[in-house]
Design an enzyme around this catalytic site. Sequence first.
Site, mmCIF file in Angstrom:
data_model
loop_
_atom_site.group_PDB
_atom_site.id
_atom_site.type_symbol
_atom_site.label_atom_id
_atom_site.label_comp_id
_atom_site.label_asym_id
_atom_site.label_seq_id
_atom_site.Cartn_x
_atom_site.Cartn_y
_atom_site.Cartn_z
ATOM 1 N N VAL A 1 0.771 -1.487 -0.050
ATOM 2 C CA VAL A 1 0.097 -0.095 -0.155
ATOM 3 C C VAL A 1 0.821 1.177 0.121
ATOM 4 O O VAL A 1 1.820 1.332 0.934
ATOM 5 C CB VAL A 1 -0.886 -0.219 1.239
ATOM 6 C CG1 VAL A 1 -1.860 1.465 1.146
ATOM 7 C CG2 VAL A 1 -1.736 -1.237 1.297
ATOM 8 N N ASP B 1 -11.968 -11.873 6.605
ATOM 9 C CA ASP B 1 -10.646 -11.470 6.996
ATOM 10 C C ASP B 1 -10.392 -10.441 7.998
ATOM 11 O O ASP B 1 -9.749 -9.453 7.940
ATOM 12 C CB ASP B 1 -9.563 -11.310 5.919
ATOM 13 C CG ASP B 1 -8.241 -11.338 6.476
ATOM 14 O OD1 ASP B 1 -7.964 -11.891 7.513
ATOM 15 O OD2 ASP B 1 -7.274 -11.256 5.710
#
Length: 715
Positions: free
Chosen positions: A437, A552
Amino acid sequence: MASFIIPFKALFFLIVVLHQSPSVFASSSSIAAKETETLLKWKASLDNNTQTVLSSLWVGGSPCNWVGITCDKAGTITNLSLPDYGLKGTLHSLNFLFFPNLVWLNLRNNSLYGPIPSHIGNLSKLTHLDLSYNTFSGNIPSEICLLKSLELISLASNEISGSIPLEIGRQSSVSEIYFFDNYLRGNMTKLVGLHLQHNHLSGPIPSTLNNLTHLQSLRLAYNNLNGPLPENVCHGGLLVNLTVINNNLMGHIPTSLKNCKSLYRVRLEGNHFTGNISEAFGEIPKELGALTLMFRLLLSGNQLSGKIPPEIGILDLSHNLIIGAIPQQLGELHSLEILDLSHNMLNGSIPISFNDLQSLTVVNISYNQLEGPIPNIKAFHEASFDALRNNNGLCGTTWRFFTVRGYNGRILYENIIEATEDFSSNNCIGSGGYGAVYKAALPIGEVVAVKKLHQSEDSMISNNLKAFESEIHALSEIRHRNIVKLYGFCSHPKNSFLVYEFVERGSLKMVLRNKDTAMELDWEKRLNVVKGVANALSYMHHDHSPPIIHRDISSNNVLLDLDYEAHVSDFGTARFLKPDSSNWTSLVGTFGYIAPELTYTMKVDEKCDVYSFGVLTIEVLMGRHPGDLLSYLSSSASASTSASVPNDLQILLKDVIDQRLSPPKNQVLEDIVCTAKIAFACLNSNPQLRPTMQQVAQALTSQWFPFPSLFMIIK
Ligand SMILES: *[C@@H]1O[C@H](CO)[C@@H](O)[C@H](O)[C@H]1NC(C)=O
Ligand SMILES: *[C@@H]1O[C@H](CO)[C@@H](O)[C@H](O)[C@H]1NC(C)=O
Ligand SMILES: *[C@@H]1O[C@H](CO)[C@@H](O)[C@H](O)[C@H]1NC(C)=O
Ligand SMILES: *[C@@H]1O[C@H](CO)[C@@H](O)[C@H](O)[C@H]1NC(C)=O
Ligand SMILES: *[C@@H]1O[C@H](CO)[C@@H](O)[C@H](O)[C@H]1NC(C)=O
Ligand SMILES: *[C@@H]1O[C@H](CO)[C@@H](O)[C@H](O)[C@H]1NC(C)=O
Ligand SMILES: *[C@@H]1O[C@H](CO)[C@@H](O)[C@H](O)[C@H]1NC(C)=O
Ligand SMILES: *[C@@H]1O[C@H](CO)[C@@H](O)[C@H](O)[C@H]1NC(C)=O
Ligand SMILES: *[C@@H]1O[C@H](CO)[C@@H](O)[C@H](O)[C@H]1NC(C)=O
Ligand SMILES: *[C@@H]1O[C@H](CO)[C@@H](O)[C@H](O)[C@H]1NC(C)=O
Ligand SMILES: *[C@@H]1O[C@H](CO)[C@@H](O)[C@H](O)[C@H]1NC(C)=O
């Protein structure tokens, strides 16, 4: 219009209604006797009767045992089938008057000649007549039109001349008529459908097709036709469907097609058409209106080159060498349903007019050099990544009504590359399941987070691709203050990435790990984080249809903004729970958050998120992952059989909560106790006994919790 001549290989597929006329013969034994006599007479009449196998095989007893003959139970002949026997002679002595029960006559590929006798019309039960590949000559007898049971008639490849009996053209039901390779004339002006597909037709398409002025449907697909498409294929101006796929046709696409306003579906793929497509279709007025009915035109797998002419509505142009930009007018084909432009050399951006293609359902623009924004329409939203891949940098916004502020709804590939300094590690702020990211400050001042997929050299790892698509699909569908916003995505052979809102403080995990930031995240903020996550999950499970499960949930996938508001992120493993699709799946998630039942069942439902939420909540209260506590509790719980918990298991909540913060008091303390109770209810090893996220979210808001907790919590 007038009659026409068919000197070429063409076969006519017409449709004939079936009727039956009664036999005129009374007794089957008299029929059988007459049949035997007639067959022997015919055998003797053959020019080379001594050479053919019939001379030895058609002898003695009943003809029912002879080669090529089948009888019914009464002993009369139903089937005379003698193809490829080298028979030479005429049919003169084979008087069909005496075969009232014949349904099948096949004399294909012999050396029979002379006229086809008119008494063929007496075979009233005949369904299958094949006299092809002989040298029959003369009129087709008009009596052939009396064969009301006929389903197939093949007189192909003879030397028959003259006209096709008009009545045949009038019989309109289920029959195939093969007349190709003769010298026929006929008045077929009324023919509306010529269906020759799936044969072994070879040679050129007769240019006399031009005379079929009523033709609406021409299907020649799957043959070995070669040569060009007749220039005036739309001569009558009524042609609706034209299908010539998988032949060996070559040359230019007839320019007449460009003015054929009636066209609806054209399939030309799988041939060797060449030439400059602009020339084939261009030269005509630029109005596209002429072809607005068109919804399907397939031209794939040719060697077409040049630009897409703006005047045509293209459906399948894939696997050609088409260059240049996609014409803006393509977006005006409002009934277009399928568009496949893959594997060409199209460049530039997709025209804005594409945003109006609301009827488009399937699109594939992969393997071009396209760049810029992806149209904001359903077909593109639902397109798989495969259908967009390998372009020069296509970027899409995922939310139909969402725009990146100041960017007119556009995220441009180059801007992201520039802003991340080509994904330099300086801008890397973390890593998610399937990508790193980056923080990207766009030139207009907007800051976004960009998740770049881990990619192998030239193709994306398929699991990453799946995650990429799941994330786009899930996040395109949901909008909630506690769920991270996906602004868009870009696909490129080298860099594929997702663009999100930038959530300033990063992951909950990092905030809890650092002493200073953990202390700043005081008890009230922590309770608010838990509420935020609960609200997000409640929305996904109960307010969205179909339900979306995250699969998740972990402190790494919960981001905190400047106000410490939680934003659930990382939807790469998200699943839609659809009524008609399987809920079975492979195990995914983060170790330490995965519901225990997932180790023995692969059936996934919302309750696995509830468990992970429970772990996350305890983690927020403890300031660290509660792994040790949970395994201690689960081993003790399995040792004890009742819901009442022995004294030595009673955990002092005040001892396990985050000691870096000052001890909670008053209302905050009560809220923490209640929240912990809820969290432990979420950790029930029996998924059915866990509360739903809706109940959890409500309980957290009201601080009233109706569920019995598994064990006592001591203040
Ligand atoms: C062909 O058929 C059409 C329509 O039935 C008729 O108008 C035309 O005169 C016919 N032409 C010939 C040469 O028979
Ligand atoms: C039929 O087509 C042939 C070949 O294209 C042409 O020469 C002939 O003039 C046409 N006949 C009519 C009546 O259109
Ligand atoms: C019968 O004669 C034809 C023409 O001469 C020939 O092609 C064919 O092979 C002959 N049949 C046999 C079985 O010899
Ligand atoms: C007639 O006989 C031929 C050759 O045996 C066979 O292929 C065909 O199916 C038969 N037709 C019928 C209607 O039984
Ligand atoms: C006709 O029969 C001959 C010999 O039986 C065979 O070689 C030939 O391919 C056949 N032709 C057709 C068109 O079936
Ligand atoms: C045979 O067909 C003709 C018409 O072509 C008809 O006049 C005659 O009655 C038929 N004969 C039989 C026995 O069916
Ligand atoms: C043309 O094709 C479409 C789609 O297959 C079909 O619905 C339509 O009936 C066809 N029209 C003609 C005249 O064959
Ligand atoms: C194709 O035809 C168009 C129109 O005639 C022309 O402008 C263009 O240069 C041609 N392109 C190629 C590659 O020949
Ligand atoms: C597209 O390619 C053509 C050459 O094929 C080139 O002239 C044109 O500048 C390109 N356009 C873009 C936007 O790259
Ligand atoms: C799009 O086209 C490419 C190349 O022809 C093909 O590999 C891919 O499977 C297609 N994708 C879809 C969704 O049709
Ligand atoms: C999958 O789960 C959803 C939500 O629980 C349910 O509505 C759906 O019927 C399930 N599908 C199957 C095939 O079991």
